[in-house]
Motif scaffolding. Structure first.
Motif, PDB file in Angstrom:
ATOM      1  N   ASP A   1       0.831  -1.208   0.000  1.00 16.75           N
ATOM      2  CA  ASP A   1       0.000   0.000   0.000  1.00 16.75           C
ATOM      3  C   ASP A   1       0.863   1.256   0.000  1.00 16.75           C
ATOM      4  OD1 ASP A   1      -2.229  -1.569   0.009  1.00 16.75           O
ATOM      5  OD2 ASP A   1      -2.608  -1.388   2.166  1.00 16.75           O
ATOM      6  N   GLU A   2       1.943   1.237   0.788  1.00 15.58           N
ATOM      7  CA  GLU A   2       2.829   2.397   0.842  1.00 15.58           C
ATOM      8  C   GLU A   2       3.513   2.631  -0.497  1.00 15.58           C
ATOM      9  OE1 GLU A   2       4.226   2.682   5.497  1.00 15.58           O
ATOM     10  OE2 GLU A   2       5.365   1.425   4.133  1.00 15.58           O
ATOM     11  N   GLN A   3       3.968   1.576  -1.122  1.00 17.95           N
ATOM     12  CA  GLN A   3       4.612   1.731  -2.427  1.00 17.95           C
ATOM     13  C   GLN A   3       3.634   2.268  -3.465  1.00 17.95           C
ATOM     14  OE1 GLN A   3       6.216  -2.166  -3.157  1.00 17.95           O
ATOM     15  NE2 GLN A   3       8.047  -1.803  -1.920  1.00 17.95           N
TER      16      GLN A   3
ATOM     17  N   ARG B   1       7.920  12.972   5.523  1.00 18.05           N
ATOM     18  CA  ARG B   1       7.290  13.492   6.743  1.00 18.05           C
ATOM     19  C   ARG B   1       5.826  13.071   6.855  1.00 18.05           C
ATOM     20  NH1 ARG B   1      10.463  17.703   4.741  1.00 18.05           N
ATOM     21  NH2 ARG B   1       8.715  18.642   3.642  1.00 18.05           N
ATOM     22  N   SER B   2       5.409  12.132   6.003  1.00 21.79           N
ATOM     23  CA  SER B   2       3.997  11.746   5.990  1.00 21.79           C
ATOM     24  C   SER B   2       3.720  10.431   6.713  1.00 21.79           C
ATOM     25  CB  SER B   2       3.512  11.635   4.540  1.00 21.79           C
ATOM     26  OG  SER B   2       4.217  10.612   3.865  1.00 21.79           O
ATOM     27  N   GLY B   3       4.736   9.835   7.334  1.00 24.86           N
ATOM     28  CA  GLY B   3       4.521   8.604   8.081  1.00 24.86           C
ATOM     29  C   GLY B   3       4.785   7.340   7.300  1.00 24.86           C
TER      30      GLY B   3
ATOM     31  N   SER C   1      11.771   1.909   4.379  1.00 25.54           N
ATOM     32  CA  SER C   1      12.079   0.952   3.316  1.00 25.54           C
ATOM     33  C   SER C   1      11.366   1.312   2.018  1.00 25.54           C
ATOM     34  CB  SER C   1      11.683  -0.457   3.753  1.00 25.54           C
ATOM     35  OG  SER C   1      10.306  -0.525   4.059  1.00 25.54           O
ATOM     36  N   ALA C   2      10.080   1.718   2.111  1.00 28.51           N
ATOM     37  CA  ALA C   2       9.337   2.094   0.910  1.00 28.51           C
ATOM     38  C   ALA C   2       9.924   3.355   0.276  1.00 28.51           C
ATOM     39  CB  ALA C   2       7.866   2.300   1.248  1.00 28.51           C
ATOM     40  N   LEU C   3      10.289   4.334   1.108  1.00 36.41           N
ATOM     41  CA  LEU C   3      10.861   5.570   0.585  1.00 36.41           C
ATOM     42  C   LEU C   3      12.227   5.324  -0.070  1.00 36.41           C
ATOM     43  CD1 LEU C   3       9.922   7.898   3.574  1.00 36.41           C
ATOM     44  CD2 LEU C   3       8.966   8.014   1.272  1.00 36.41           C
TER      45      LEU C   3
END
Length: 574
Positions: free
Chosen positions: A467-469, A544-546, A550-552
């Motif tokens: 979901d993060e990716q 800064r969005s939580g 690893s995804a970033l």
């Protein structure tokens, strides 16, 4: 001199060989190097090896900790800063005091302060546990906690050791408040100097530009942070860690793609050689320490049972503390916390309605809107943190891994050799510390994979990561599309791209077929590079969005690889 060079070359070859063999025989590289060092030291023609502990404490540990801190997932580190601080500070102090009482009882001539100093030597864990846990594919949250503990507890133990030795030298006692004040002052100085060094060197390295020169400057950063901090009475190791965290977080903004790639490769090599060297040295020093005890204490029997008893105490204290930690972490992830956050979000919606009231004066509306945006950002981060806690809960099985992964290592050995020469039974204490480190590394290190399989820890659901990716991909796509529509995408010289090319740009960029070597192809690749810059800027705000580190980092690595590929093709077509 020639002998030293030959030994250094042989050492590098042994480290490289052990690293290559380790995954094939399913043994961690550091453990294999300790065994090799032990075996070589026992050969009759090999002389006793004695390494100045200052070489390890000043020359090796700062760059090793800095390198680990650069790659530390800072977002997850912030989320678990409470447990990490407890493991690296509170647990070290408790373990040191308990061991101090034990050694005072079994070695009465040692004295309480010297016994606490020895307890501080045996308290810090080694980062080798993290590498083993990573290979087992266990919870990234457990890895982060072990990594953070091993980075920070060295400083706690060394400050406690230094304070106890100073008290012994002056013949006085150190009050709890005095120790706490000295410790806090040392940490504050380290935080300030480390952050300043990280901030300043990032900007200097951005100005340097050249990747090779940039990496050379990077090699000096841990020492630039360490040395002045020690002169100011702070913890140089904490300063090196802080400088590494600042560098790791700021590299996406201040360094280029090729600079980051160069840093990664070179630091990985330095880390491999330094870490391998200290474990090889641990094994090689056995003969010298053993011979000293044979001469002074009629054999190592007493040191062996002292080491086994101390290691048992360390594990019992650690198990008790981690049990409390697991209990508290379970409460953090409960649904009551999310309900409170939902209620806070509902109140923000009500506040937002009032903030948009047209009857309010314009300056009050603007202030209320800024305040509302800030509160919503905090709420999003808190909700993301809660998702993280619930997706990666710390249960008793994870607690068992944290307990058994608490191995002692090179800091224990190096710190033991800094004991004053007039310390009672100094050779016995050094051998005891050495045996604690070696036994814990070999016994716990070899059995940790078996222990993890026995616990049958279920694999974590990676739905949150997917979901993060997807969120990151959507955000980057939107940023590129918005920049194209706004007409803000420019060449490096400030000129505009052809309107037709911009109008036909797709999801991220448009590119003619590979066999098209015209100017249009170069324009398309340059447009892609410009859009990568736009997406990288948007990625910096997403930190800064939580979202998870690893995804970033995965998204940043993809952008960097794309940029390096494009620049290479542009150079070939020039």
């Amino acid at each position: 001199m020639d002998t030293v060079i030959v030994l250094a070359i042989l050492g590098v070859l042994v480290i490289a060989t052990a690293t290559a063999l380790a995954p094939r025989v399913n043994i961690a590289g550091p453990l294999m190097l300790v065994i090799v060092g032990l075996g070589v030291s026992l050969l009759p023609f090999v002389p006793a090896v004695e390494v100045d502990p200052e070489i390890i404490l000043i020359g090796i540990l700062p760059p090793l900790l800095y390198s680990s801190a650069v790659s530390l997932p800072a977002i997850e580190f912030r989320r678990d800063i409470g447990p990490i601080a407890g493991l690296s500070v509170v647990l070290v102090v408790i373990t040191s005091l308990v061991l101090g009482l034990f050694f005072t009882w079994v070695i009465p001539e040692l004295g309480l302060l010297s016994a606490i100093a020895l307890g501080a030597i045996l308290s810090p864990t080694d980062a080798v546990a993290t590498s083993i846990v990573k290979r087992l594919g266990l919870s990234p949250r457990v890895v982060t906690m072990l990594d953070g503990e091993s980075l920070l507890n060295d400083a706690t133990s060394l400050v406690l050791l230094r304070t106890a030795i100073a008290a012994v030298a002056t013949g006085g006692a150190v009050a709890v408040g005095e120790f706490a004040g000295a410790f806090l002052a040392g940490v504050v100085v380290a935080l300030l100097v480390g952050a300043l060094v990280g901030w300043a060197t990032l900007r200097f390295r951005a100005w340097v530009g050249n990747p090779a020169a940039n990496t050379a400057v990077g090699f000096a950063v841990p020492f630039v942070a360490y040395l002045p901090t020690e002169q100011l009475g702070g913890s140089g190791l904490v300063a090196a860690v802080v400088a590494g965290i600042v560098t790791g977080q700021g590299s996406a903004r201040w360094l280029t793609a090729d600079q980051r790639l160069s840093d990664t490769v070179n630091w990985r090599t330095i880390e491999l050689v330094l870490e391998g060297a200290v474990f090889l040295i641990m094994g090689l020093e056995l003969k010298d320490i053993w011979q000293q005890n044979m001469a002074e204490h009629d054999g190592p029997v007493r040191a062996v049972w002292l080491a086994l008893a101390a290691l048992a105490i360390v594990l019992v204290v650690r198990a008790g503390y981690v049990s409390l930690l697991v209990l508290l972490q379970g409460r953090v992830a409960r649904g009551a916390q999310r309900r409170r956050l939902d209620q806070f979000g509902a109140r923000l919606d009500e506040f937002g309605g009032r903030a948009r009231d047209p009857e309010e004066p314009p300056h009050r509306r603007r202030f209320a809107e800024r305040r509302l945006r800030a509160l919503r950002a905090r709420l999003r981060r808190a909700m993301a943190d809660m998702d993280y806690y619930q997706a990666s809960p710390i249960g008793w099985k994870h607690g068992g891994i944290i307990v058994w992964a608490g191995m002692r290592g090179v800091v224990t050995l190096a710190a033991a050799q800094t004991l004053p020469l007039d310390t009672p039974s100094r050779e016995l204490l050094i051998l005891t510390a050495f045996l604690v480190a070696v036994i814990s590394l070999l016994a716990q290190g070899f059995t940790l994979p078996v222990f993890a399989r026995m616990l049958r820890i279920p694999p974590e659901d990676d739905e949150l990561t997917r979901d993060e990716q997807q969120r990151i991909d959507n955000a980057l796509r939107a940023a590129a599309t918005a920049a194209l529509k706004a007409g803000t995408v420019r060449r490096q010289d400030g000129s505009a791209f052809p309107e037709e090319l911009v109008a036909n740009a797709g999801r991220r960029y448009a590119e003619p077929p590979d066999d098209d070597a015209t100017e249009a192809r170069r324009d398309a690749m340059e447009l892609r590079l410009a859009l990568i810059g736009t997406m990288r800027a948007r990625l910096a705000t997403l930190s800064r969005s939580g979202l998870s580190s690893s995804a970033l980092r995965h998204a940043l690595a993809e952008l960097d690889a794309d940029e390096l590929n494009l620049r290479l093709r542009l150079d070939d077509s020039a």
